[in-house]
Design an enzyme around this catalytic site. Structure first.
Site, PDB file in Angstrom:
ATOM      1  N   SER A 256       0.814  -1.208   0.000  1.00 48.11           N
ATOM      2  CA  SER A 256       0.000   0.000   0.000  1.00 48.11           C
ATOM      3  C   SER A 256       0.846   1.256   0.000  1.00 48.11           C
ATOM      4  O   SER A 256       1.935   1.297   0.566  1.00 48.11           O
ATOM      5  CB  SER A 256      -0.911  -0.001   1.242  1.00 48.11           C
ATOM      6  N   LYS A 257       0.321   2.306  -0.626  1.00 53.63           N
ATOM      7  CA  LYS A 257       1.003   3.598  -0.638  1.00 53.63           C
ATOM      8  C   LYS A 257       1.148   4.155   0.779  1.00 53.63           C
ATOM      9  O   LYS A 257       2.055   4.924   1.065  1.00 53.63           O
ATOM     10  CB  LYS A 257       0.222   4.593  -1.502  1.00 53.63           C
ATOM     11  N   ARG A 258       0.254   3.740   1.664  1.00 54.75           N
ATOM     12  CA  ARG A 258       0.286   4.245   3.041  1.00 54.75           C
ATOM     13  C   ARG A 258       1.551   3.824   3.774  1.00 54.75           C
ATOM     14  O   ARG A 258       1.941   4.441   4.758  1.00 54.75           O
ATOM     15  CB  ARG A 258      -0.937   3.753   3.815  1.00 54.75           C
ATOM     16  N   GLY A 260       4.484   4.041   2.688  1.00 61.11           N
ATOM     17  CA  GLY A 260       5.556   4.993   2.422  1.00 61.11           C
ATOM     18  C   GLY A 260       6.711   4.424   1.636  1.00 61.11           C
ATOM     19  O   GLY A 260       7.725   5.083   1.459  1.00 61.11           O
TER      20      GLY A 260
END
Length: 489
Positions: A256-258, A260
């Site tokens: 996920s982009k979350r 980082g």
């Protein structure tokens, strides 16, 4: 189809390059180069709503940084351009081929408005069925179609898939897969704005550009039967499909982009080297025949066999990635490493009297990522606040009480030292220790602690003193002695 292998990377300019997209580009590049084939870059910008300004530059820069040099693309015409889908759309390429399918009975105009389509979706949802268009407009007469077109009524062009029988497609990793045709939706080929859908443009462009091997994520596996039906409808040869496994985090969830670290740019910002990123990404789904894990680009080209790509999800193991990056950092030429960290060092340690190259040399073997250098070298500028407890080392038999005495004994030796180099300091201090009953660590541990204020440092006491210089070193040792005296009162 050409005997020469031709692969392509066909990103949409929608932002940063996700790790999964980088892997797709890398595998496509390696498949082509392993066989001395061609690697093409095609920009798929038909989804105008998702277009992000500047994203095309990100694509170019990322591929260049990663060493994935395309043979043909928007900036390198190989005779089958344009290589930007919006430019091809303006030439009428996709509408031309969609109309050919209409003539063959393999596609049809659909004039259904949003309200009717939404009603069909709601009806399917109420029945707990999968929504599929009901072929309503397929049954319009030619006269009805011509009349609606003459009135400029909005339309899409849909693929006409059969509702009986089966469709078989083959993938290198998954083998032959058979799908009931009743599961195939009549997908839209040309949208109301005149732009082609992703699926249709892919097929047309891949054929016209002579693509022999199509590499993509396995999330597109379910769309492959519809692709094959388009190839068959046109009478075109179907390319070799290579559907790559999902990339997950350590918890086996989709990257996920979350987190980082889901994009190439994120990883660069976190201090990972481009070469290490490419090496690590290559192993996210592919296994070499040996146990080796460190590969240059040329070695990857030589060793890569797409038949060895795994079907199982690939885990993005950050611990392993950090280890791999540290190996690449260690192997860098010292001058090249210094160029990478020079700005960071000068920002953290702006003192111009200090030799920044020496700091870099000490740090190089201690880093897993470039960004870590900030924290491990900051003491060269100023000793941080620290707890006297770090003077305690059981193995060295040091503690805050005796450390003060050890430093007081060696301080005069350092004050009398004229030649202030690592070798000269080592010689003098070790000679002093031999005249006492002290162990090496009983002197060196307190010295290093007073000089740095840290439990661990790049380099030992002699390295640190050499970089700090005599005046600053003596000042810090004296401050360490005083700190211990004050805290014991």
């Amino acid at each position: 189809m050409s005997n020469k292998i031709r692969t392509r990377y066909a990103p949409s300019p929608t932002g940063k390059m996700h790790v999964g997209n980088l892997r797709t580009a890398l595998y496509a590049y390696l498949i082509a180069k392993h066989e001395n084939g061609d690697f093409l870059l095609r920009i798929e910008d038909t989804d105008q709503e998702r277009f992000v300004e500047g994203a095309t530059d990100i694509i170019y820069n990322t591929l260049s940084d990663a060493g994935l040099i395309h043979d043909e693309g928007p900036d390198k015409d190989g005779g089958v351009g344009p290589y930007v889908q919006s430019e091809r759309q303006k030439q009428g390429v996709y509408l031309e081929y969609a109309e050919k399918l209409i003539e063959k009975g393999e596609a049809y105009y659909c004039f259904c408005d949003k309200e009717r389509l939404e009603g069909l979706r709601q009806e399917a949802e109420n029945k707990k069925e999968t929504y599929r268009y009901d072929k309503h407009c397929l049954h319009l007469s030619k006269e009805d179609v011509d009349e609606k077109l003459a009135k400029n009524e909005a339309y899409v062009i849909r693929q006409n898939n059969p509702i009986e029988g089966t469709t078989v497609f083959s993938d290198v990793l998954y083998g032959d897969i058979t799908v009931d045709n009743k599961e195939l939706e009549d997908m839209v080929l040309i949208k109301t704005d005149g732009y082609p859908t992703y699926n249709f443009a892919n097929v047309v462009d891949d054929h016209l550009m002579g693509i022999t091997h199509v590499v993509r994520g396995n999330e597109y596996l379910s769309s492959s039967p519809k692709y094959n039906r388009l190839y068959n409808a046109f009478g075109w040869e179907v390319p070799v499909y290579v559907h790559c496994p999902l990339i997950t985090d350590e918890n086996h969830k989709k990257l996920s982009k979350r987190l980082g670290h889901a994009s190439y740019e994120d990883l660069i910002e976190l201090g990972f080297l481009s070469e290490a990123i490419v090496n690590f990404v290559a192993l996210l789904g592919w296994s070499p025949s040996s146990n080796e894990e460190i590969f240059s680009m040329n070695e990857l080209i030589e060793r890569f066999d797409y038949h060895n790509i795994n079907k199982a999800p690939a885990v993005f193991d950050m611990k392993k990635f950090r280890w791999m990056n540290s190996e690449y950092i260690k192997r860098l030429d010292p001058e090249a490493f210094y160029k990478l960290v020079e700005e960071r060092i000068k920002k953290v340690v702006p003192n111009e009297a200090i030799d920044h190259k020496k700091i870099a040399a000490l740090a190089q073997t201690r880093l897993e990522t470039l960004t870590e250098i900030d924290e491990i070298i900051d003491f060269f500028q100023e000793v941080p606040e620290y707890d006297k407890a770090i003077y305690t080392h059981k193995k060295m038999k040091t503690n805050p009480e005796n450390s003060r005495g050890f430093m007081q004994q060696v301080l005069p030796v350092l004050e009398e030292q004229d030649v202030w180099t690592v070798d000269a300091l080592h010689e003098s201090v070790m000679a002093f220790i031999k005249t006492t009953d002290l162990k090496n660590g009983q002197v060196l541990w307190p010295l290093r602690t007073a000089l740095s204020g840290k439990e661990s440092t790049p380099g030992g006491a002699f390295d640190i003193m050499d970089i700090l210089g005599k005046e600053e070193s003596i000042k810090r040792i004296q401050a360490g002695i005083k700190k211990l005296e004050d805290e014991m009162e």
